[in-house]
Every structure is written in structure tokens, then in C-alpha cells.
Enzyme design. Structure first.
Site, PDB file in Angstrom:
ATOM      1  CB  ILE A 168      -0.974   0.026   1.210  1.00  0.00           C
ATOM      2  CG1 ILE A 168      -0.225  -0.190   2.513  1.00  0.00           C
ATOM      3  CG2 ILE A 168      -2.051  -1.005   1.027  1.00  0.00           C
ATOM      4  CD1 ILE A 168      -1.084   0.002   3.733  1.00  0.00           C
TER       5      ILE A 168
ATOM      6  CG  ASP B 102      11.973  11.145   9.293  1.00  0.00           C
ATOM      7  OD1 ASP B 102      12.020  12.225   8.679  1.00  0.00           O
ATOM      8  OD2 ASP B 102      11.842  10.052   8.733  1.00  0.00           O
TER       9      ASP B 102
END
Ligand SMILES: *[C@@H]1O[C@H](CO)[C@@H](O)[C@H](O)[C@H]1NC(C)=O
Ligand SMILES: *[C@@H]1O[C@H](CO)[C@@H](O)[C@H](O)[C@H]1NC(C)=O
Ligand SMILES: *[C@@H]1O[C@H](CO)[C@@H](O)[C@H](O)[C@H]1NC(C)=O
Ligand SMILES: *[C@@H]1O[C@H](CO)[C@@H](O)[C@H](O)[C@H]1NC(C)=O
Ligand SMILES: *[C@@H]1O[C@H](CO)[C@@H](O)[C@H](O)[C@H]1NC(C)=O
Ligand SMILES: *[C@@H]1O[C@H](CO)[C@@H](O)[C@H](O)[C@H]1NC(C)=O
Ligand SMILES: *[C@@H]1O[C@H](CO)[C@@H](O)[C@H](O)[C@H]1NC(C)=O
Ligand SMILES: *[C@@H]1O[C@H](CO)[C@@H](O)[C@H](O)[C@H]1NC(C)=O
Ligand SMILES: CC(=O)N[C@H]1CO[C@H](CO)[C@@H](O)[C@@H]1O
Length: 892
Positions: A717, A841
Site C-alpha cells: 500500500i 523525522d
């Protein structure tokens, strides 16, 4: 984000006012310039108007040339707009570039500007400097950029630009600096780039480009820095590239480049930074590499290089500071002059087939900070091979054939956080001086031939998270001072000759996740307070000792515990019924003790295999492998005793036969014993990996492999630089997302320090917060790392924001909600987790949205724990190869 709805009415009004002034706009004049500036200023988003632009006012036109960020040429016409880091939000849509025919500099770097870069920017025909880096600009780079023929510096880095690099850029033939890093630019590098022959800097790193490096690159003879790292490039490195003899920095790492490095690399005599790691390069490193006299930094890790390192390597490179050859198939010895300049700080050559001794010069490299020689076949005598390294932070010598003793001088490396020498043939005692390493977090000396006592001084290592001394010949008591190690997560003293009892003080180590004391000669009872080790989760293994007494019922307090092994001891009495409340247990072993009575009922014991109880003659109950207890106790007890007696004697004779067979086999294959031990250890390790999955309770790696047709494309996905994400609908109906880190990323993580990575992941699985995604567990298999997360319906914020219809749903209210959610999550990670977790991040791709658009923070792939003031840990354990050393990028 393109529709900035706020301040719309005001904007409209001003536009109308300004339209009425249109006649004056025909030619450039201070008035039209001032009006254009003010119009743009008023279009900016809140805080509007930006306080930093207070001087920008139509009533202040006389001072135009002194307005904040404005400079004029001699004729009083605006030549520079320079608004670096002025906290501006909004778009460039309202800025009429046509009003500034004399503009030479336009710099709005480091703001929060968004929307497209307007095509009208092509009107700035005198522009020499264009800087918009570190904003939120999106959309394509306008083709009109090709009209900026005087452009010398172009910096679009760190935005969200998409689409491909326009070929028109090749027309800006005066460019010396071209930087587009950190965007989502796709397509190929246009061949026309070869016409930009004045380029000194070409920085395209971290984009979604693909295809080969164009051969035209060889025309860029003036290049000083070429950074094409992390952009999916494939194919061979064109031969012409090696003609760029002025190159100081060449970064091609983290791509899919193949082929060999030709001898011509020796022509790049100015080369200082060479990053070729994480590609598919192969073959031998050419002898000419030794000629790079200015080389400071070289990374070849995670490729398929083979053969030896040229014997002269390092001899003519006195400034060599960082050498990373990890994870290849290099053989032979390290070159003798590798570090003849003594500038070496980072040496990582782990995961190769290097053998022999170590270069002598290593002893004088007192600047060494980080050393990884693990998983090779070095045979050096460790006593003499290493010098005094006061700056050493990290050293891993594991899994080699090092011999000799540990000397007291290790105690002088007081900055050490990791000392890992496991899996060697180190003999002698553990020096008490190790107790001086007050920063130490990981100490692993297992699988050696250490003798003597465990020094009491190890109790001074207050920062220690992992201590593994297993598989040695250590004797004596477990020092009570180990109870001072209150931060310890892993303690493994198994497979030694330790005796005495388990010190009560050990129960002070309240952060223990895993405690393994098996295969020793421990006596006495289990300390009552062991039940206070609430954190213990992964393993409590006291098996194969001579522990006695009853099993304390307060072990039932270890509600997170998953694996309990008390087998092969002399525990007596009944199994406490309270243990049935250990709901997390996936594996329990109480075999071969002297337990008696009825096995308590409850899921834990009903589901345990029969082997969990055998060897306890007095035990009965309605569980597999045991005979049921009779209703009228005495007579059946007697009968049972008889039958048990019979089966025991049968078992015993069987055992005896097996024992004799084993002894016979051992007699013949004495030499193989070590190997078998090794295999056993490996198996144990495998089991350990498995455990991480079992901890999920409900599914295993193979369930996931099955549910995704072995990670078939149809279940994928998402794909990113990190690897791929798969959606797995398990047989139970549960849906999870599995992130498979590709060799690139996982190699990188593992190269950092597999153990600390595992350690972190385990703790991360403990994090529970509404806005933090649940990490079920992880597994490293077949060279990949798999992270299993809870599945989140809507996917990433980036996808919702930029894909299809989603953006319309994200009204300002929802956006604020998302921001608040993320802020909550970060606050939780920073302040409510111990140790604090820093994400490091947070991007649109790492914020996932539930179906109700509640955000969930994900991907702790590079998160590291930070213990209040121990920035060393993060800095040095971090991915050194990825800090752009030259930083040309910040020179603007
Ligand atoms: C701009 O400021 C400088 C001093 O900062 C002054 O000398 C000069 O006259 C000013 N010019 C205008 C047009 O305001
Ligand atoms: C006009 O601009 C000058 C130069 O930036 C500034 O010092 C002054 O305060 C401004 N005056 C007003 C009224 O904004
Ligand atoms: C390019 O730069 C050179 C030297 O700086 C200059 O003479 C030339 O006019 C510039 N070219 C263009 C198209 O502006
Ligand atoms: C470049 O390297 C090759 C091989 O090492 C050598 O034969 C050649 O002369 C070099 N060219 C230049 C211009 O130095
Ligand atoms: C340890 O690290 C600090 C900071 O990096 C450094 O100043 C010091 O010299 C190092 N060595 C010792 C022995 O403390
Ligand atoms: C070094 O190891 C050897 C072999 O085990 C041992 O005899 C010797 O005593 C050790 N020396 C020291 C200083 O520990
Ligand atoms: C360490 O443990 C010992 C024995 O338990 C104790 O006497 C000593 O005070 C402890 N030291 C520290 C620094 O906690
Ligand atoms: C034994 O346990 C099974 C299931 O765990 C149960 O169905 C059965 O009734 C039990 N038998 C006795 C005698 O308790
Ligand atoms: C002072 C100055 O350079 N003015 C020029 C700005 O640009 C216009 C339009 O190109 C010229 O007409 C001016 O001479």
C-alpha cells in the site's frame, strides 16, 4: 494548501485599490515597486501583516531602499529582495514579479511560504540569485525558469516540489550553483544538465528521481560538489564522471547503481568526501584509490565489493577521518598504513571477511571515536592491538577471533557508551577498571573464555542498559552491587559457573525487561521481591540451577512477562494458583523440579504443553502430560506414585541410554562441541527473534507472510525511500500494516547497532497514546527488518492532502485538530516516556489519519532514545554517513 482562505476579503479590497493604480505600472518606478511589495505583504497569512515587514508601507515610499530586506541599485530601483528566515507565511501568488525589472537577488529562504512558484518569475530577466529553500513550496518548477539567463545561483532545496526537472533549466548557462535537494521531484535527470558547464555545485539529493546518471555530467568540468545521493538512480556510473577532476565531494550513496569503480577514480585528486555506500557496486577497489591525497571521508558500505583493500590505502591520505567499508565481502588484512595520518575518528569495517592482525598505526589513533570491526575474522591479540583512545565512544569487536586479555586500560576510555567484544576468545579476568566507564550503556562480553569473578565495580555503571556476560567461565557470586544498575533493561549472566544465591539487591533493577541467569550453579531461593520487577516482559529464565524453596506467589505481579523458565532446579511445593494471572505468558517451563500438588486451573496452565511440567513426580492435574488427580486423594495418590514411579524409572533408563550414546558421540566428536554450542546459541537467537512476535500473542511472522502472499505486490500500500508498507488482513480478521525496511534502511539501522535498535523497538512497543501509532512488534528476517503497526484507515497526511479529494475535507478546523494531536503525541513522547523518545523525522508521511481524521504519529524508524544529557548517544549512534559533511548547502 493552495487556497488560502484567510484574509480573503481584505485581499480583494486591496487588489481593487491597486488595480485603480494600474496606469502607473507601465514602467518601473519606485512607486510601482513599493506598491507591488505592499500588495504582496498584505496577502501574506497571519500573522498579517508580518511584524518583520513593518517598514513596508506606502506612506514610507521615500525610504523604499531602506525597507527591511530591500536593496536598490544606483538608480534607486529595487535590485534585491532578501527575506531570509523572516517568519513569513502565505504564497507568492500576489507578488507581481513584472514590477521588478531590475531585480538581481530574490531570496525568501527559510520561511513558511507555500503554494506554487509562479511562472511569472521568468520575468526577472536580470535575476542572478534565486533562493527559496526551506519553505513549503509545491507543484512543478516553472518552465519559465529557462528565461533567467543570467541566473548564477538557484536554490529550491527542502520544499515539496513535484514533477520533473524542466529541460529549460539547461538554458541558464551561467548557473554555478544548482540545488534542488529534499523535494519530491521525479523523472530523470535531464541530459541537458551537461550544458551548465559553469556549475560548481549540483545538489539533487533526496528526491524521487530515477534512471541513470546522464553521461553529459562529464562536461561539468568545474564541478566541486556533486551530490546525487538518495534519489533512486540506477545503471552504471558513467565513465565520464571520473573526468571531473575538480570534485571535492562526490555523493552517490543510497541509490541502485551497479558496476565497478574504475582506476580513473585516482584522477579525482581533490576528492575529500566520497560516499558510494548503499548501492549495488561490485568488484575490487582499484589500487589508484590510494592516490586520493585529500580524502577525509569514504563510505563504501552495503555494496558487493570483494577482494582486498589496496595495500597503500591510507598511506598518501594523511587526513583520513572516516572509513566505512561495512557490509561487503572484503577479504584480507586491513592495509598497514590505513591510519598513518592518525586523523582517524570513525572506522567501521564490520560484516566482511577481513582477517589477520590489525594495522599497527591504529594504536596511535587517539582520536578514534567509533570503531566497528565486528563479524569478521580478525585474529589479533586484543591485549596489544588497541591503543589508548580517550575519545572512544563506541567499539564493537564482536564475533571475530580476537584472543588475549582485557586490560585495565579500557577503563581509561571514559567516554565509552558501547563496549562489545562478545563472540571472541578473550580470556582472563574482567578488569575492575571497567567500572570507571560511567557513560557505558552496553557491555557485552558473552561467548568468550573469561574467568574469575564478576567485579563488584560493574555496579558503578549507572547508565548501563544491557549487560551480557553469558557463556564464559565466570565463577563466584553475583555481586550485590549489580543492584545499583537501576536503568538496566537486559541482564544475561547465563552459562557460567556462578554460584551463591540470587542477591535480593537485583530486585532494585526495576527497568529490567529480560533477566537470564540460567545454566549456573545458583543456590538458595528466589528473592521474594523479584515480583517487584514489574517491567520484566521478555524473559525470566532461572533454569538449570540448583534453586530451591517454593515458587513465590508474588511472581504473579509480573503481568507483562511473556516467557518464564524455572525448569531444572529444585523448586518444591505447589505451583501458586496466583500465577494464573500471568496473562501475557506465551511460554512457561516448570519441568524437572520437585513441585507437588495440583496444577492450578486457568488458561495459562491448560494451554501449556505437557513438557512444561514433566520431571515433577509429585505434580498432577487436568493438563496435557500429567495424570489427573484422583478425587479420593490418598488411594489415587498412591496409585499415581506407583505409576509415576514406573514411568520415572522407564524415563531414567531411557535417559541413561541417551546419556551413554551422547557421551560416546562426544568422545568421537569432541572438536565439534564448540560448533554445536554455537548452533545452539544461534537457535536461541532465532527463538529470541520469534519471541518478539509471540509477544503479540495473536500472530507470528508466518501469519503475516501468509496474509500478504509473502509480501506480494498486490498487498503493498505504499513505497518510499525506507522500503514498502503492506496491508495484512490476518486470519483472525485483525488488520495490521507491515513496514518492510529494505536492505538499504535496515542495513543502515543494523549497521548502527542491532542490539540498541532491538532494544529501542521493544520499548517502543510499550508506548501507548491516542495519537501515537501502536507498534505491535518487529522481526528481522532474511536480512530485512519488519515493523508491524496497527493499520490506520486513511493513510498518510501527505496522501490525504495531495491525493484526490482528501484536501477538501481538511478544513482549517481539522488541520488545527491534526496539529494539536501531533503536538500531544510529541509532548507525550518527550515528557511522559522514560527514557524520552525523540522522533526526529516528523513529516507528512509519518502522520497517519484515522477515518475520523484524528492524527496518529508513526514511524519511529530513526527515533533514538535520549537520556537527558547524553547527546553523544544520539549523535554518534546516528547515521554518520548521512550528515552532509561539506554543508555547501548552508552557504547562501
Ligand atoms: C538609508 O539608511 C542609511 C543609514 O542606515 C542612510 O544613510 C540613508 O540616507 C537612508 N536612505 C534612505 C533613502 O532612507
Ligand atoms: C520607514 O522606513 C525606514 C527604513 O526601514 C524605517 O526606519 C522607518 O521606521 C519607516 N517609517 C515608518 C513610518 O514605517
Ligand atoms: C554570464 O556571465 C558572464 C560573466 O559573468 C557575463 O559576461 C555574461 O553576460 C553572462 N551571460 C548572460 C546570458 O548573462
Ligand atoms: C586518469 O586515470 C587513468 C588511469 O589511472 C590514467 O591512465 C590517465 O592518465 C588519467 N588521466 C588524467 C587526465 O590524469
Ligand atoms: C570525552 O568527550 C569529550 C566531549 O566530546 C571530550 O572533550 C573529551 O576530551 C573526551 N575524552 C575524555 C577522556 O573525556
Ligand atoms: C590472561 O589470560 C591468561 C589465560 O587465561 C591468564 O593465565 C592470565 O592470568 C591473564 N592475565 C591477566 C593479567 O589477567
Ligand atoms: C552500590 O551498591 C553497593 C552494594 O549494594 C552499595 O554499598 C553502594 O552504596 C552502591 N553505590 C551506589 C553509587 O549506589
Ligand atoms: C479437563 O479440562 C478440559 C478442558 O480444559 C475440560 O473440558 C474437562 O472437563 C476437564 N476435566 C476435568 C475432570 O476437570
Ligand atoms: C535604475 C535602473 O536600472 N532602472 C532600470 C530598471 O528597469 C527599467 C525597465 O527595464 C529600465 O527602464 C530602467 O532604466
Amino acid at each position: 494548501m493552495t487556497n488560502s482562505t484567510a484574509a480573503r476579503p481584505l485581499f480583494l479590497c486591496l487588489s481593487l485599490c491597486l488595480l485603480s493604480l494600474l496606469p502607473f505600472q507601465a514602467s518601473s518606478s519606485p512607486t510601482t515597486e513599493a506598491q507591488a511589495l505592499v500588495k504582496w505583504k498584505n496577502s501574506l497569512s497571519p500573522p498579517s501583516p508580518p511584524p518583520s515587514l513593518s517598514s513596508w508601507s506606502l506612506t514610507n515610499i521615500t525610504h523604499l531602499c531602506n525597507w527591511t530586506g530591500i536593496a536598490c541599485n544606483n538608480g534607486g530601483s529595487v535590485s534585491e529582495i532578501s527575506l531570509l528566515g523572516s517568519n513569513l507565511s502565505g504564497t507568492l501568488d500576489a507578488l507581481d514579479f513584472a514590477s521588478f525589472p531590475n531585480l538581481t537577488h530574490f531570496n525568501v529562504s527559510n520561511n513558511n511560504l507555500e503554494g506554487p512558484i509562479p511562472s511569472s518569475i521568468g520575468n526577472l530577466s536580470h535575476l542572478r540569485f534565486l533562493g527559496v529553500c526551506s519553505n513549503l513550496f509545491e507543484g512543478a518548477i516553472p518552465r519559465s525558469i529557462g528565461q533567467l539567463r543570467k541566473l548564477e545561483r538557484l536554490d529550491f532545496g527542502i520544499n515539496q516540489l513535484t514533477s520533473s526537472i524542466p529541460s529549460e533549466l539547461g538554458l541558464c548557462s551561467n548557473l554555478t550553483f544548482l540545488a534542488l535537494p529534499g523535494n519530491f521531484i521525479s523523472g530523470k535527470i535531464p541530459p541537458g544538465i551537461g550544458s551548465l558547464t559553469k556549475l560548481n555545485y549540483l545538489l539533487l539529493y533526496r528526491n524521487l528521481l530515477s534512471g541513470p546518471i546522464p553521461t553529459g555530467i562529464g562536461s561539468l568540468k568545474n564541478l566541486l560538489e556533486l551530490d546525487l545521493s538518495n534519489i533512486n538512480l540506477s545503471g552504471q556510473i558513467p565513465a565520464t564522471l571520473w573526468n571531473l577532476s575538480n570534485l571535492r565531494l562526490l555523493h552517490l550513496f543510497s541509490n541502485h547503481l551497479t558496476g565497478t569503480i574504475p582506476p580513473e577514480i585516482g584522477n579525482l585528486t581533490s576528492l575529500t568526501y566520497l560516499g558510494l555506500d548503499t548501492n549495488r557496486l561490485y568488484g575490487e577497489v582499484p589500487e589508484t584509490m590510494s592516490r586520493l591525497a585529500k580524502l577525509q571521508w569514504i563510505t563504501l558500505f552495503t555494496n558487493n565489493f570483494s577482494g582486498g583493500i589496496p595495500q597503500d590505502f591510507g598511506k598518501y591520505s594523511p587526513s583520513l577521518r572516516s572509513v566505512s567499508f561495512s557490509d561487503n565481502s572484503f577479504t584480507g588484512e586491513l592495509p598497514p598504513d590505513l591510519c598513518s595520518g592518525f586523523a582517524l575518528q570513525y572506522l567501521t569495517v564490520d560484516e566482511n571477511n577481513f582477517n589477520g592482525l590489525l594495522p599497527n598505526c591504529l594504536k596511535n589513533c587517539s582520536g578514534l571515536r567509533r570503531v566497528r570491526l565486528d563479524s569478521n575474522q580478525f585474529t589479533a591479540d586484543i591485549t596489544s592491538a588497541f591503543g589508548a583512545y580517550p575519545n572512544l565512544v563506541f567499539i564493537n569487536l564482536s564475533n571475530n577471533r580476537f584472543v588475549g586479555n582485557l586490560t585495565a586500560k579500557w577503563g581509561e576510555c571514559t567516554n565509552l557508551t558501547n563496549l562489545q567484544i562478545d563472540g571472541n576468545k578473550i580470556a582472563g579476568r574482567i578488569p575492575p577498571e571497567l567500572g570507571k566507564l560511567s557513560q557505558l550503556r552496553v557491555l557485552t562480553l558473552h561467548g568468550n573464555e573469561l574467568t574469575g569473578k564478576i567485579p563488584d565495580e560493574l555496579g558503578n555503571l549507572g547508565e548501563l542498559l544491557r549487560l551480557n556476560l553469558s557463556n564464559n567461565h565466570l565463577a563466584g557470586d553475583i555481586p550485590i552491587s549489580l543492584g545499583n544498575l537501576t536503568k538496566l533493561n537486559y541482564l544475561d549472566l547465563s552459562r557460567n559457573g556462578l554460584n551463591g544465591s540470587i542477591p535480593d539487591e537485583l530486585t532494585n533493577c526495576e527497568d529490567l525487561l529480560s533477566l537470564k541467569l540460567s545454566n549456573n550453579n545458583l543456590l538458595g531461593v528466589i528473592p521474594l521481591e523479584l515480583g517487584n520487577l514489574f517491567a520484566i516482559q521478555i524473559l525470566l529464565d532461572l533454569s538449570h540451577n540448583s534453586l530451591a524453596g517454593s515458587i513465590p506467589s508474588n511472581l504473579a505481579k509480573l503481568t507483562k512477562l511473556e516467557n518464564l523458565n524455572l525448569s531444572h532446579n529444585k523448586f518444591s511445593g505447589a505451583i501458586p494458583a496466583a500465577l494464573t494471572s500471568l496473562l501475557s505468558i506465551t511460554s512457561i517451563d516448570l519441568s524437572y523440579n520437585e513441585l507437588t500438588g495440583v496444577v492450578p486451573s486457568g488458561r495459562l496452565f491448560q494451554q501449556a504443553p505437557g513438557s512444561a511440567f514433566i520431571g515433577n513426580p509429585g505434580l498432577c492435574g487436568n493438563v496435557t502430560g500429567l495424570s489427573p488427580c484422583g478425587t479420593s486423594s490418598k488411594s489415587t495418590d498412591h496409585r499415581k506414585k506407583v505409576s509415576v514411579g514406573v514411568s520415572v524409572s522407564v524415563c531414567l533408563s531411557l535417559l541413561l541410554a541417551i546419556l551413554i550414546a551422547v557421551i560416546l558421540v562426544l568422545w568421537q566428536r569432541k572438536k565439534l562441541f564448540d560448533e554445536e554450542e554455537e548452533i545452539k546459541r544461534l537457535k536461541e537467537h532465532e527463538k529470541f527473534e520469534q519471541i518478539i512476535w509471540e509477544r503479540l500473542g495473536k500472530f507470528t511472522f508466518s501469519d503475516i507472510a501468509k496474509a500478504t502472499n509473502d509480501f506480494g505486490e498486490e498487498y503493498c500500500i505504499g513505497i518510499g525511500g525506507f522500503g514498502s508498507v503492506y496491508k495484512a488482513v490476518l486470519a483472525s480478521g485483525q488488520i495490521v500494516a507491515v513496514k518492510k525496511l529494505n536492505a538499504l534502511e535496515s542495513g543502515n539501522i543494523l549497521a548502527i547497532n542491532q542490539q540498541s535498535f532491538e532494544n529501542e523497538i521493544r520499548v517502543l512497543t510499550e508506548v501507548r497514546h491516542r495519537h501515537v501509532i501502536k507498534l505491535h512488534g518487529f522481526c528481522s528476517m532474511r536480512g530485512c527488518v519488519y515493523l508491524v503497526y496497527e493499520f490506520v484507515e486513511r493513510g498518510s497526511l501527505a496522501k490525504v492532502l495531495y491525493g484526490g479529494t482528501g484536501a477538501a475535507e481538511l478544513d482549517w478546523g481539522t488541520r488545527v485538530k491534526i496539529v494539536q494531536g501531533v503536538a500531544n503525541a510529541i509532548a507525550y513522547l518527550h515528557h511522559n516516556c522514560s527514557p524520552p523518545i525523540i522522533h526526529r523525522d516528523i513529516t507528512l508521511n509519518n502522520i497517519l489519519l484515522e477515518s475520523d481524521l484524528e492524527p496518529r504519529l508513526s514511524d519511529f524508524g530513526i527515533a533514538r532514545f535520549l537520556n537527558s544529557d547524553s547527546s553523544n548517544w544520539t549523535a554518534v549512534a546516528g547515521s554518520y554517513g548521512y550528515m552532509a559533511p561539506g554543508k555547501p548547502y548552508d552557504q547562501s
